[in-house]
Design an enzyme around this catalytic site. Sequence first.
Site, PDB file in Angstrom:
ATOM      1  N   CYS A  28      68.305  39.693  28.344  1.00  0.00           N
ATOM      2  CA  CYS A  28      67.387  39.938  29.454  1.00  0.00           C
ATOM      3  C   CYS A  28      66.048  39.290  29.090  1.00  0.00           C
ATOM      4  CB  CYS A  28      67.219  41.436  29.705  1.00  0.00           C
ATOM      5  SG  CYS A  28      66.194  41.712  31.163  1.00  0.00           S
TER       6      CYS A  28
ATOM      7  N   CYS B 257      63.126  36.267  36.635  1.00  0.00           N
ATOM      8  CA  CYS B 257      64.381  36.480  35.913  1.00  0.00           C
ATOM      9  C   CYS B 257      64.571  35.428  34.813  1.00  0.00           C
ATOM     10  CB  CYS B 257      65.590  36.480  36.855  1.00  0.00           C
ATOM     11  SG  CYS B 257      67.093  37.057  36.061  1.00  0.00           S
TER      12      CYS B 257
HETATM   13  O1  PYC Z   1      64.791  38.546  33.086  1.00  0.00           O
HETATM   14  O2  PYC Z   1      66.790  37.986  32.407  1.00  0.00           O
HETATM   15  C1  PYC Z   1      66.029  38.689  33.053  1.00  0.00           C
HETATM   16  C2  PYC Z   1      66.608  39.782  33.858  1.00  0.00           C
HETATM   17  C3  PYC Z   1      67.926  40.105  34.016  1.00  0.00           C
HETATM   18  C4  PYC Z   1      67.976  41.221  34.840  1.00  0.00           C
HETATM   19  C5  PYC Z   1      66.692  41.567  35.169  1.00  0.00           C
HETATM   20  N1  PYC Z   1      65.859  40.681  34.548  1.00  0.00           N
END
Ligand code: PYC
Length: 320
Positions: A85, A235
């Site tokens: 993550c 993300c």
């Molecule tokens: O930042 O990789 C990330 C992530 C995955 C799910 C929520 N954030």
Amino acid sequence: MRIIDSHTGGEPTRVILDGGPDLGEGPLALRRQRLAAAHDDVRLATVSKPRGVEALVGALLCKPEDQTCATGVIFFNEAGYLGMCGHATMGLAVSLHHLGAIDLGCHRFETPVGVVTADLTSPHDVSVKNVESYRVRSQVDVETAGFGTFTGDIAWGGNWFFLGASAPTALVPENIPTLLDAARDVRRSLARAGIRGAEGAEIDHVEFFGPAQSPGANARNFVLCPDGTYDRSPCGTGTSAKLACLAADGTLDVGETWVQESILGSRFETHYQPGRRGGILPTITGRAYVTAEGRLLRTPEDPFANGIRTASYSLPAAAH
Ligand code: PYC
């Protein structure tokens, strides 16, 4: 359990510092299995209501196998367990620095999918070198029940993603309910059509792209997470998957900067180096802030001591 909370570009992280279960020794992937099999209550008590907030990612610290790592970490959310993550790795680095546990500079963290590096350049700024990321399929058509056909790529960035070439509506916060419905529909349709990642892995993240809205950014995204909520940050693993697709298409060169904007306008600055196994090694830079320190308490008589299980994230099983 002693915890520290942070957010990265709006996306929350809760690190369990101590008081978690003893998962024994061995690879982090094995210890994640033990956590899921024998201590899943810890996950739910930490991230689901009444203690958690929507979209919260939990991070359980463990002793690393690789002694060059500052810590091992297992990430999870209300739906289950994550591979890596990105936003939570930034939150973890900033939180450990806030507590005086690490200095500014480079630190290695062991995750169930490999070792990542966090370079803390200020108390809030972190560059994460992620695991090798790669695309497995391009231009896959997914027919949904309610939103027509989406064409997109399937790629790994530490989690599995379907990256839709276009979004069903403009990527602005007012459209989040529609974007959630469409992305959940895509996720269900992928499952129904048997479209999976490498070795049959479930594709549990869906990403839509659109034009950037702030100067200097390359694109805006909307990311559906496995818990059925959306990522407030751009993300980290999703942006890694995006870089793998851009690299495979030949539209982003080694070392070239890609600025990814989230649905809320928060940003990650990124680039990549070639990987050893034909993929890419992404570096993702963002900012995180500590929001709270505390202890989670569980009272035996409390009917919700181990969290409230909601059905909102059981998406693949839902039928149309
Ligand atoms: O930042 O990789 C990330 C992530 C995955 C799910 C929520 N954030």
